[in-house]
Design a protein around this motif. Sequence first.
Motif, short mmCIF file in Angstrom:
data_model
loop_
_atom_site.label_atom_id
_atom_site.label_comp_id
_atom_site.label_asym_id
_atom_site.label_seq_id
_atom_site.Cartn_x
_atom_site.Cartn_y
_atom_site.Cartn_z
N GLY A 121 0.79 -1.37 0.00
CA GLY A 121 -0.07 0.10 -0.05
C GLY A 121 0.77 1.28 -0.01
N VAL A 122 2.22 1.20 0.37
CA VAL A 122 2.92 2.28 0.56
C VAL A 122 3.91 2.30 -0.70
N LYS A 123 4.37 1.01 -1.18
CA LYS A 123 5.71 1.23 -1.90
C LYS A 123 5.12 0.32 -3.47
N VAL A 124 3.82 0.05 -3.75
CA VAL A 124 3.55 -0.50 -4.96
C VAL A 124 2.55 0.45 -5.64
N PRO A 125 3.07 1.62 -6.59
CA PRO A 125 2.28 2.61 -7.05
C PRO A 125 0.86 2.03 -7.55
N GLU A 126 1.07 0.77 -8.43
CA GLU A 126 0.05 0.47 -9.17
C GLU A 126 -1.26 -0.23 -8.34
N CYS A 127 -1.01 -0.38 -6.95
CA CYS A 127 -1.99 -0.91 -5.91
C CYS A 127 -3.45 -0.03 -5.80
N ASP A 128 -4.53 -0.40 -6.03
CA ASP A 128 -5.63 0.47 -5.78
C ASP A 128 -6.36 0.25 -4.53
N ALA A 129 -6.03 -0.63 -3.77
CA ALA A 129 -6.74 -0.99 -2.43
C ALA A 129 -5.74 -1.78 -1.75
N CYS A 130 -6.05 -1.96 -0.27
CA CYS A 130 -5.46 -3.08 0.57
C CYS A 130 -6.58 -3.62 1.51
N VAL A 131 -6.37 -4.93 1.75
CA VAL A 131 -7.09 -5.46 2.73
C VAL A 131 -5.88 -6.39 3.60
N CYS A 132 -5.81 -5.97 4.49
CA CYS A 132 -5.06 -6.58 5.91
C CYS A 132 -5.40 -7.45 6.62
N PHE A 133 -4.84 -8.73 6.85
CA PHE A 133 -5.42 -9.78 7.76
C PHE A 133 -4.26 -9.95 8.77
N TYR A 134 -4.47 -9.48 9.86
CA TYR A 134 -3.38 -9.77 11.13
C TYR A 134 -1.88 -9.59 10.77
N GLY A 135 -1.59 -8.63 10.00
CA GLY A 135 -0.18 -8.42 9.77
C GLY A 135 0.32 -6.95 9.75
N ILE A 136 1.31 -6.66 10.69
CA ILE A 136 1.84 -5.42 10.62
C ILE A 136 3.43 -5.37 10.38
N PRO A 137 3.90 -4.57 9.48
CA PRO A 137 5.35 -4.53 9.34
C PRO A 137 6.00 -3.49 10.13
N PRO A 138 7.37 -3.81 10.27
CA PRO A 138 7.83 -2.64 10.96
C PRO A 138 8.02 -1.33 10.22
N LYS A 139 8.05 -0.20 11.13
CA LYS A 139 7.77 1.23 10.28
C LYS A 139 8.98 1.34 9.44
N GLU A 140 10.16 0.89 9.49
CA GLU A 140 11.22 0.97 8.78
C GLU A 140 11.14 0.36 7.46
N ALA A 141 10.07 -0.61 7.42
CA ALA A 141 9.76 -1.24 6.21
C ALA A 141 8.69 -0.65 5.20
N ALA A 142 7.70 0.07 6.11
CA ALA A 142 6.79 0.71 5.42
C ALA A 142 6.04 1.60 6.39
N ASP A 143 5.85 2.88 6.50
CA ASP A 143 4.92 3.71 7.43
C ASP A 143 3.57 3.59 6.76
N PRO A 144 2.72 3.17 7.66
CA PRO A 144 1.27 3.04 7.01
C PRO A 144 0.70 4.40 7.07
N ALA A 145 1.36 5.48 7.66
CA ALA A 145 0.78 6.75 7.56
C ALA A 145 0.90 7.15 6.07
N LYS A 146 1.70 6.70 5.30
CA LYS A 146 2.12 6.87 3.85
C LYS A 146 0.94 6.23 2.81
N ILE A 147 0.15 5.51 3.43
CA ILE A 147 -0.78 4.60 2.44
C ILE A 147 -1.80 5.63 1.90
N SER A 148 -2.03 5.78 0.63
CA SER A 148 -2.95 6.54 0.12
C SER A 148 -4.06 6.01 -0.80
N VAL A 149 -4.29 4.73 -0.50
CA VAL A 149 -5.37 3.86 -1.14
C VAL A 149 -6.30 3.47 -0.03
#
Length: 220
Positions: A121-149
């Motif tokens: 959701g942060v790093k794949v520009p072609e992604c149009d939406a995200c559905v996450c089941f019980y998984g959160i990455p470290p912030k250094e991998a991706a900051d959820p605040a930067k999700i724009s979909v």
Amino acid sequence: MGDLISFTCPDGTEAKGYLATATEPKGSVVVLQEWWGLNDQIKGVADRFAAAGYTALAPDLYEGRVTQDADEASHMMTGLDWVGASEQDTRGAVQYLKAKTGTKTAVMGFCMGGALTIIAGVKVPECDACVCFYGIPPKEAADPAKISVPFQAHFATKDDWCTPQAVEQLRKDMAGVKSPVDIHEYDGEHGFFNQTREVFNRNAADVSWERTISFLNKVL
């Protein structure tokens, strides 16, 4: 039933995955595996999406390796090239589906795949939406605040990895996100959606699936 296919990653390498094709797709979905690998349960999720009208592709992030042993699964997950899994395999799968179906494409996943979903959701520009089941990455991998979909997530209240505290932090991190954010919690344990495991919770699985399809119907 779907088929095992090959698709091209952005760097030109080939990856494999399980493709379940909807007859007249109204959208498409990349399905990201748990730490067990691309097993029959994940393939079954892709089949369910196809039956619901979404062509689905589950990339084989472990390149054919599958296990039922938690220690081996942990070892394989630890050894995963997370950057490659997100920026090559996942992005390549999204690009493949968009070219094949001509529709918007969501990324969704479980456990390890849920964490990779947030990264996508942060790093794949072609992604149009995200559905996450019980998984959160470290912030250094991706900051959820930067999700724009548009983003939907499903968590368990009795989870020792994605704890209620971690979920609350995710809510805080995403408080300023302008795109729709829809986070749900269920009275259950980590892995509640997986019908092959002892932690399977039918009510939570059914409700989360209905919410997932309703969400995709709106955003795709």
